[in-house]
Design an enzyme around this catalytic site. Structure first.
Site, PDB file in Angstrom:
ATOM      1  CB  ILE A  83      -0.836   0.052   1.266  1.00  0.00           C
ATOM      2  CG1 ILE A  83      -1.585  -1.231   1.439  1.00  0.00           C
ATOM      3  CG2 ILE A  83      -1.788   1.205   1.235  1.00  0.00           C
ATOM      4  CD1 ILE A  83      -2.323  -1.262   2.717  1.00  0.00           C
ATOM      5  CB  SER A  94       2.343   6.353   2.137  1.00  0.00           C
ATOM      6  OG  SER A  94       3.310   7.229   1.946  1.00  0.00           O
ATOM      7  CB  ALA A 116       6.333   7.139   0.113  1.00  0.00           C
ATOM      8  CB  SER A 117       3.985   3.439   1.491  1.00  0.00           C
ATOM      9  OG  SER A 117       3.197   2.301   1.693  1.00  0.00           O
ATOM     10  N   GLY A 118       3.848   3.614   4.196  1.00  0.00           N
ATOM     11  CA  GLY A 118       3.824   3.529   5.644  1.00  0.00           C
ATOM     12  C   GLY A 118       4.448   4.731   6.307  1.00  0.00           C
TER      13      GLY A 118
END
Length: 686
Positions: free
Chosen positions: A21, A23, A469-471
């Protein structure tokens, strides 16, 4: 090849979870929400969330994502003026139609006569390792990797916080007459480069000189060198100001030849991690995203260099396109100050400082000067304390047996720090410094929750470095305000999940695997020797869609943005901080100094009052570092192997990790091994 895949635990991407996923962008501005949110996907959210991000602030209720409630999308209503409410968790939410954030710009202030006397007295009683000769030149070699974490005195390498602190100390240190930088090829992102450049410009406000020497210089190195008073290069210097490239690698053809079928569910048209596994060429969406990133970085470079050298942007671009490599032409056209060897530059500095030619120039290097305490120079700060928690590297829930201290973000340890700060009355505010491409989604969510709880009791500011980004963004969106660098990489709110069907490969090598199971979907991720059944594929797709929806909706909730609007910013797309800010994904553009200024504002501390930054992520030296010394080849090899093994070991559960994007200079791309680059790019995206 089969052995490699098995050793990397790639037999099931969903089980070990190669799902990512990704971010969201970092430079957003938070709008205030005052009422308890009740998410409803069909209901548009507050119009204020579409205004310029830098004008708004928000503190949202935690209720919408309590463990007892379902993930919903909802409208957060706001009213003109400013009103305060208490939500179910006791969090104070306030609305503000227009809030200006302080810049945090450095202002050099001459010390008073009394303070100068105090500083001189402290220097007399300073520790031996803090002694510096009057008239010394502070020297520092900027090259290789630069960590965003503090380093112990036994650790090797450069540390961004220590570099920045040394610039500030040197500006005020009466024993330091100037700075001499050696700038060589750097292996860090543009966010850190921007932060260092800002401190170079701040140091110049002290009136002291700062001179740079660059024997090998590319775009990043010149970006720093151009900010100095003077830039020298030897006659044989290697200047490669040819432009920037961005690369994407694809393994579809490789897997096809060896008999591996990636069965991927990709949510988000820009989610290029899925492309890397299944495609042989770049998709239109991926090309669009990478082109935008490259244009932003290259355009920023042209603008800043043109401004620094007093040239038009067109002239700078034409110079790059000429492919100039002769140092003589660089001097003729004013891109460098002069052509001199290192010893000749030192002679120039000796003459400038009035040093006899037969005497050595008094110098103090980075390692020694880092031991000089701010207290000795009267820079220890005030009574008000702001906690700084640093989070760098890949995100995981628990520490791997192969991991080394400071090699990543472990949610268990991070949450302990967050809770200790929340329970403490010492700190007026908290800054969470993030430099992470993401990792374990569950760990990211747990940290997000704790950051939200912390933000309910005191101001929390997220400050982003090279990438968040993401997490990494997942963590940041729990803070009350997000600050990012202009070129921080962020975003990619998307999901890719899947497994490898190794049936054809197993047939080729004569391997067989049989499974006895109970339960309709027991073999969903265990049976890598066959493709999904139709019902398994349907369940897999629904699971991926649900993971994406949860992440996107929490992002919308955290940023007080309509879900439909957040969907436009999601789709797995990576943004620069500048673009993220224009889309309301971060609140302000700047570095740690601006984060401190905003923290003071939120904590009602006057901007002219000094504060003490308390680093809660100070490193502890390992036994091997103490016994074998810094930079030992044995320790370096051991560390590299441990980090490699850690990167190849996937944690259970969904991953919230940004795709691997390689920004390279032309000469780096030509000199690198294409197979190694392809494998490195692929592994970095998992």
């Amino acid at each position: 090849m089969s052995k490699l895949l098995h050793g990397c635990h790639l037999t099931s991407i969903h089980r070990r979870s190669c799902a990512a996923i990704l971010s969201k962008p970092l430079r957003s501005i938070r709008v205030v929400s005052s009422l308890q949110p009740q998410f409803s996907p069909s209901k548009p959210q507050n119009a204020l969330s579409y205004f310029s991000p830098s004008l708004h602030r928000r503190n949202l209720s935690l209720r919408a994502f309590d463990s007892s409630s379902e993930t919903k999308s909802d409208v957060v209503s706001e009213e003109a003026g400013e009103k305060d409410y208490k939500d179910d968790d006791g969090a104070l939410s306030s609305t503000s139609l227009a809030e200006e954030y302080p810049t945090g710009d450095f202002e050099f202030k001459e010390m008073s006569g009394w303070m100068s006397f105090v500083v001189k007295l402290r220097m007399l009683i300073a520790f031996p390792w803090e002694r510096v000769r009057k008239g010394s030149v502070f020297t520092m070699k900027l090259r290789g990797q630069i960590s965003d974490q503090l380093k112990s005195r036994f650790s090797s390498g450069l540390s961004l916080p220590q570099i920045c602190e040394n610039f500030i100390k040197a500006a005020y240190d009466p024993r330091i007459s100037g700075i001499y930088l050696h700038i060589e090829p750097l292996s860090c992102g543009w966010g850190k480069v921007e932060e260092i450049r800002r401190h170079i410009l701040d140091f110049k406000k002290s009136g002291k000189f700062i001179v740079a020497y660059a024997p090998a210089c590319g775009e990043k190195e010149y970006y720093l060198g151009s900010a100095c008073d003077e830039l020298y290069a030897p006659p044989s210097a290697y200047f490669s100001l040819y432009g920037l490239t961005v690369q994407a690698s694809f393994l579809g053809g490789v897997f096809e030849k060896v008999g591996i079928e990636p069965q991927v569910q990709r949510i988000g048209k820009y989610k290029s991690a899925g492309d890397q596994l299944t495609r042989k060429t770049m998709s239109e969406e991926n090309c669009e995203m990478l082109t935008a990133l490259l244009d932003n970085i290259y355009g920023n470079w042209l603008d800043k260099i043109s401004s620094a050298k007093g040239k038009k942007r067109e002239d700078t671009e034409n110079f790059i396109n000429e492919g100039v490599y002769q140092v003589e032409k660089l001097k003729e056209e004013g891109w460098i100050t002069n052509i001199n060897y290192d010893d000749e530059v030192i002679s120039i500095l000796k003459e400038r400082l009035g040093q006899p030619k037969d005497k050595n120039l008094p110098m103090v290097d980075y390692r020694k000067y880092s031991k000089v305490r701010k207290w000795t120079l009267g820079l220890s700060g005030g009574k008000d304390q702001i906690a700084v928690i640093r989070a760098s590297g890949s995100i995981s829930r628990v520490r791997s047996p192969f991991s080394i201290p400071g090699s990543g973000i472990t949610s268990e340890q991070f949450i302990e720090k967050i809770r200790s700060v929340r329970d403490s009355k010492r700190y007026k505010a908290v800054i969470i410094r993030i430099d992470s491409p993401g990792g374990d989604a569950l760990a990211s969510d747990l940290m997000w929750r704790e950051i939200r709880l912390l933000a309910a009791s005191k101001p929390v500011i997220a400050s982003m470095s090279d990438v968040a980004a993401s997490g990494g963004y997942y963590m940041a969106m729990g803070a009350g305000t997000i600050v990012a660098e202009n070129l921080t990489l962020t975003g990619s709110i998307g999901v890719v999940t899947g497994k490898f069907n190794l049936g054809t490969l197993y047939e080729k090598i004569g391997f067989n695997k049989e499974i006895i199971s109970r339960g309709r979907f027991a073999e969903l991720t265990a049976a890598e020797q066959r493709p999904f059944r139709p019902d398994e594929a349907e369940l897999f797709a629904k699971s991926a869609q649900n993971a994406y929806k949860q992440f996107r909706d929490k992002a919308a909730f955290s940023r007080s943005m309509a879900v439909d609007k957040m969907e436009e910013n999601a789709q797995g797309r990576v943004w620069t901080g500048k673009d993220a800010a224009s889309r309301g994904l971060v609140d302000a553009i700047g570095g740690l100094s601006r984060a401190v200024a905003i923290a003071k504002q939120k904590a009602d501390i006057p901007q002219d009052r000094p504060v003490t930054l308390v680093e809660l992520s100070r490193p502890s030296p390992t036994v091997s570092e103490i016994l074998t010394g810094i930079g030992s080849s044995i320790v370096g090899v051991e560390r590299t192997l441990k980090e490699l093994l850690q990167d190849l070991t996937f944690s259970n559960g969904v991953q919230a990790r940004m795709d691997g994007i390689l920004f390279q200079k032309l000469e780096e791309a030509s000199d690198s091994n294409p197979i190694f680059t392809l494998v490195k790019d692929y592994l970095s995206s998992l």
